[in-house]
Motif scaffolding. Structure first.
Motif, PDB file in Angstrom:
ATOM      1  N   LEU A   1      57.322  78.470  78.099  1.00  0.00           N
ATOM      2  CA  LEU A   1      56.881  79.864  78.062  1.00  0.00           C
ATOM      3  C   LEU A   1      57.911  80.790  78.694  1.00  0.00           C
ATOM      4  N   ASN A   2      58.172  81.916  78.013  1.00  0.00           N
ATOM      5  CA  ASN A   2      58.987  82.952  78.638  1.00  0.00           C
ATOM      6  C   ASN A   2      58.079  83.769  79.552  1.00  0.00           C
ATOM      7  N   PHE A   3      58.637  84.760  80.229  1.00  0.00           N
ATOM      8  CA  PHE A   3      57.842  85.498  81.212  1.00  0.00           C
ATOM      9  C   PHE A   3      56.638  86.194  80.582  1.00  0.00           C
ATOM     10  N   LYS A   4      56.849  86.850  79.470  1.00  0.00           N
ATOM     11  CA  LYS A   4      55.756  87.583  78.816  1.00  0.00           C
ATOM     12  C   LYS A   4      54.607  86.637  78.459  1.00  0.00           C
ATOM     13  N   ASP A   5      54.936  85.493  77.891  1.00  0.00           N
ATOM     14  CA  ASP A   5      53.901  84.531  77.502  1.00  0.00           C
ATOM     15  C   ASP A   5      53.290  83.829  78.720  1.00  0.00           C
ATOM     16  N   PHE A   6      54.080  83.669  79.771  1.00  0.00           N
ATOM     17  CA  PHE A   6      53.593  83.121  81.036  1.00  0.00           C
ATOM     18  C   PHE A   6      52.475  84.021  81.578  1.00  0.00           C
ATOM     19  N   VAL A   7      52.717  85.328  81.602  1.00  0.00           N
ATOM     20  CA  VAL A   7      51.719  86.282  82.089  1.00  0.00           C
ATOM     21  C   VAL A   7      50.508  86.302  81.153  1.00  0.00           C
ATOM     22  N   ALA A   8      50.748  86.235  79.842  1.00  0.00           N
ATOM     23  CA  ALA A   8      49.629  86.220  78.885  1.00  0.00           C
ATOM     24  C   ALA A   8      48.753  84.988  79.117  1.00  0.00           C
ATOM     25  N   PHE A   9      49.377  83.831  79.366  1.00  0.00           N
ATOM     26  CA  PHE A   9      48.623  82.609  79.659  1.00  0.00           C
ATOM     27  C   PHE A   9      47.791  82.790  80.921  1.00  0.00           C
ATOM     28  N   LEU A  10      48.420  83.321  81.970  1.00  0.00           N
ATOM     29  CA  LEU A  10      47.718  83.506  83.238  1.00  0.00           C
ATOM     30  C   LEU A  10      46.624  84.571  83.158  1.00  0.00           C
ATOM     31  N   SER A  11      46.701  85.444  82.181  1.00  0.00           N
ATOM     32  CA  SER A  11      45.732  86.536  82.101  1.00  0.00           C
ATOM     33  C   SER A  11      44.300  86.033  81.938  1.00  0.00           C
ATOM     34  N   ALA A  12      44.115  84.857  81.382  1.00  0.00           N
ATOM     35  CA  ALA A  12      42.762  84.297  81.260  1.00  0.00           C
ATOM     36  C   ALA A  12      42.155  84.009  82.632  1.00  0.00           C
ATOM     37  N   PHE A  13      43.005  83.897  83.652  1.00  0.00           N
ATOM     38  CA  PHE A  13      42.532  83.625  85.003  1.00  0.00           C
ATOM     39  C   PHE A  13      42.349  84.906  85.816  1.00  0.00           C
ATOM     40  N   SER A  14      42.659  86.033  85.218  1.00  0.00           N
ATOM     41  CA  SER A  14      42.511  87.309  85.909  1.00  0.00           C
ATOM     42  C   SER A  14      41.037  87.611  86.155  1.00  0.00           C
ATOM     43  N   THR A  15      40.769  88.264  87.269  1.00  0.00           N
ATOM     44  CA  THR A  15      39.389  88.667  87.558  1.00  0.00           C
ATOM     45  C   THR A  15      38.903  89.695  86.538  1.00  0.00           C
ATOM     46  N   LYS A  16      39.842  90.352  85.855  1.00  0.00           N
ATOM     47  CA  LYS A  16      39.485  91.365  84.853  1.00  0.00           C
ATOM     48  C   LYS A  16      39.299  90.777  83.451  1.00  0.00           C
ATOM     49  N   ALA A  17      39.640  89.523  83.257  1.00  0.00           N
ATOM     50  CA  ALA A  17      39.525  88.897  81.932  1.00  0.00           C
ATOM     51  C   ALA A  17      38.060  88.739  81.557  1.00  0.00           C
ATOM     52  N   SER A  18      37.791  88.906  80.279  1.00  0.00           N
ATOM     53  CA  SER A  18      36.416  88.756  79.790  1.00  0.00           C
ATOM     54  C   SER A  18      36.035  87.276  79.715  1.00  0.00           C
ATOM     55  N   ALA A  19      34.748  87.039  79.639  1.00  0.00           N
ATOM     56  CA  ALA A  19      34.261  85.655  79.477  1.00  0.00           C
ATOM     57  C   ALA A  19      34.838  85.060  78.198  1.00  0.00           C
ATOM     58  N   HIS A  20      34.939  85.865  77.145  1.00  0.00           N
ATOM     59  CA  HIS A  20      35.482  85.370  75.870  1.00  0.00           C
ATOM     60  C   HIS A  20      36.927  84.896  76.040  1.00  0.00           C
ATOM     61  N   GLN A  21      37.746  85.648  76.784  1.00  0.00           N
ATOM     62  CA  GLN A  21      39.141  85.249  77.004  1.00  0.00           C
ATOM     63  C   GLN A  21      39.219  83.941  77.779  1.00  0.00           C
ATOM     64  N   LYS A  22      38.353  83.767  78.749  1.00  0.00           N
ATOM     65  CA  LYS A  22      38.327  82.544  79.542  1.00  0.00           C
ATOM     66  C   LYS A  22      37.877  81.356  78.680  1.00  0.00           C
ATOM     67  N   ILE A  23      36.861  81.590  77.881  1.00  0.00           N
ATOM     68  CA  ILE A  23      36.332  80.536  77.010  1.00  0.00           C
ATOM     69  C   ILE A  23      37.371  80.146  75.957  1.00  0.00           C
ATOM     70  N   GLU A  24      38.121  81.120  75.479  1.00  0.00           N
ATOM     71  CA  GLU A  24      39.167  80.830  74.496  1.00  0.00           C
ATOM     72  C   GLU A  24      40.211  79.872  75.080  1.00  0.00           C
ATOM     73  N   LEU A  25      40.582  80.074  76.341  1.00  0.00           N
ATOM     74  CA  LEU A  25      41.528  79.164  76.989  1.00  0.00           C
ATOM     75  C   LEU A  25      40.906  77.774  77.150  1.00  0.00           C
TER      76      LEU A  25
END
Length: 175
Positions: A74-98
């Motif tokens: 993963l490059n930096f942009k995709d690294f952050v996109a991957f981690l975004s599912a773990f963000s407190t602001k991420a939706s349940a759908h984003q977490k479930i997708e991961l």
């Protein structure tokens, strides 16, 4: 964004924010970039599976080998996109997708009984026998209205897990 050793510009930060649906603040992205640069030991602009496996908390995760397949290169942009599912602001759908992607290791858009059993084996290790895992999983699927022979889709995961209030939040330490 150039090489990992270069500095982020305001444009880069905004681009990364847009790529991760603004789930991280500018300050969090700067901190994530610093961590990314630490992990990218050879400053090649991406993180290899070996570099991910240098993170003790990552290695201790029973499904780390499945996650490594998802994050290798993963490059930096995709690294952050991957981690975004773990963000407190991420939706349940984003977490479930991961979560779904962890189970769908062959990326066919379906999760079989065998796929779930493999993850359950990773999670339970030697604490359960294969027969116990199969019995437990069969019962859980039955209670959720599924059989051992069906395939689960992302919609099925959303239906089942969406009601449970999925919690997988990690806060980015701000220096």
């Amino acid at each position: 964004m150039g090489t990992a050793s270069s500095m982020l510009t305001q444009y880069d930060i905004e681009e990364v924010q847009q790529h991760c649906n603004h789930l991280f603040s500018q300050q969090e992205i700067v901190c994530l970039y610093q961590r990314f640069c630490q992990l990218d030991r050879n400053a090649k602009g991406f993180i290899s599976s070996d570099e991910f496996l240098s993170i003790p908390e990552f290695v201790m995760n029973p499904i780390s080998q499945r996650l490594v397949k998802m994050v290798d290169g993963l490059n930096f942009k995709d690294f952050v996109a991957f981690l975004s599912a773990f963000s407190t602001k991420a939706s349940a759908h984003q977490k479930i997708e991961l979560i779904f992607k962890v189970y769908d290791s062959d990326h066919n858009g379906k999760v079989s009984f065998k796929d779930i059993l493999e993850v359950l084996k990773d999670l339970s290790g030697s604490f359960m026998s294969d027969e116990q895992r199969e019995e437990v999983l069969s019962q859980v699927l039955k209670e959720a209205g599924y059989s051992k022979d069906c395939y689960l889709t992302l919609d099925d995961f959303n239906k089942v897990l969406g009601q449970s209030g999925v919690k997988m939040d990690v806060e980015v330490p701000i220096d």
